[in-house]
Design a protein around this motif. Sequence first.
Motif, short mmCIF file in Angstrom:
data_model
loop_
_atom_site.label_atom_id
_atom_site.label_comp_id
_atom_site.label_asym_id
_atom_site.label_seq_id
_atom_site.Cartn_x
_atom_site.Cartn_y
_atom_site.Cartn_z
N ASN A 130 0.85 -1.20 0.00
CA ASN A 130 0.00 0.00 0.00
C ASN A 130 0.87 1.24 0.00
OD1 ASN A 130 -2.39 -1.41 -0.03
ND2 ASN A 130 -2.79 -1.18 2.16
N ARG A 131 1.93 1.22 0.81
CA ARG A 131 2.86 2.35 0.88
C ARG A 131 3.57 2.54 -0.47
NH1 ARG A 131 4.67 0.81 5.40
NH2 ARG A 131 6.38 -0.44 4.60
N LYS A 132 4.04 1.45 -1.07
CA LYS A 132 4.73 1.54 -2.37
C LYS A 132 3.79 2.09 -3.45
CE LYS A 132 8.24 -2.05 -1.98
NZ LYS A 132 8.92 -3.09 -2.74
N ILE A 133 2.56 1.59 -3.47
CA ILE A 133 1.59 2.03 -4.48
C ILE A 133 1.26 3.51 -4.28
CG2 ILE A 133 -0.81 1.76 -5.24
CD1 ILE A 133 -0.39 -1.31 -4.69
N ARG A 134 1.03 3.93 -3.04
CA ARG A 134 0.74 5.33 -2.74
C ARG A 134 1.91 6.22 -3.16
NH1 ARG A 134 0.71 5.31 2.61
NH2 ARG A 134 2.80 6.13 2.66
N ASN A 135 3.14 5.83 -2.82
CA ASN A 135 4.32 6.63 -3.18
C ASN A 135 4.50 6.72 -4.69
OD1 ASN A 135 4.85 7.07 -0.48
ND2 ASN A 135 6.43 5.50 -0.33
N LYS A 136 4.22 5.61 -5.40
CA LYS A 136 4.32 5.64 -6.87
C LYS A 136 3.30 6.61 -7.45
CE LYS A 136 4.33 2.76 -11.01
NZ LYS A 136 3.63 3.74 -11.81
N LYS A 137 2.10 6.63 -6.91
CA LYS A 137 1.07 7.56 -7.40
C LYS A 137 1.52 9.01 -7.17
CE LYS A 137 -2.98 4.61 -7.03
NZ LYS A 137 -4.26 4.37 -6.39
N ILE A 138 2.12 9.29 -6.02
CA ILE A 138 2.60 10.64 -5.73
C ILE A 138 3.71 11.03 -6.71
CG2 ILE A 138 3.88 12.04 -4.03
CD1 ILE A 138 2.32 10.43 -1.85
N ILE A 139 4.66 10.12 -6.91
CA ILE A 139 5.77 10.40 -7.84
C ILE A 139 5.24 10.59 -9.26
CG2 ILE A 139 7.78 9.34 -8.95
CD1 ILE A 139 8.38 8.09 -6.14
N ASP A 140 4.31 9.76 -9.70
CA ASP A 140 3.72 9.90 -11.04
C ASP A 140 3.01 11.25 -11.18
OD1 ASP A 140 4.70 7.42 -11.70
OD2 ASP A 140 2.75 6.40 -11.57
N PHE A 141 2.30 11.66 -10.14
CA PHE A 141 1.61 12.96 -10.16
C PHE A 141 2.63 14.10 -10.28
CE2 PHE A 141 0.02 16.71 -7.92
CZ PHE A 141 -1.08 17.00 -8.70
#
Length: 156
Positions: A130-141
């Motif tokens: 969940n943390r990895k997915i959330r961080n990837k979404k932030i980086i992609d944004f």
Amino acid sequence: MRRTDLTRKVFEDAKRFVPDYPKYKFKGKFLTPGDEPLIALSMAVNQCHPEPFRTEAIFCYWENVEGMKIDITEGKAFIGDGDISTRLLHWGTRFTKEYEYQRQVELLDIMQSNQDKKDIIIRKCVKKYNRKIRNKKIIDFIKRVINKIRRTLKLG
């Protein structure tokens, strides 16, 4: 696929077919050895029957990325609020690099292990991804914002 004698035979035969791959005339863009045509050939040789393409039988992950909810620990894969569910999920090669796929593989490994306190290990795994997915979404944004600013500055 479950670990059965038949499944082992299908995989063994598929590997056995690889050296003769150029001799087979698979339809589509399968000029180099691919898992799908080899497994399909081996399944046919071993008298396996294909699963018809019905959404209650199979989903293609890439067609439902945004709305897909998956939990291998519960044996569930569904779209939206769970009104459409499936028994089989086809990921597609490029999505095997995604964190959601990696999470499900790690969860399956945990479930098949002989570890004590699997429920605690499963919860830790879910939190980690969940943390990895959330961080990837932030980086992609952030990348999208930076690209938008760059494009705007070049036009202005």
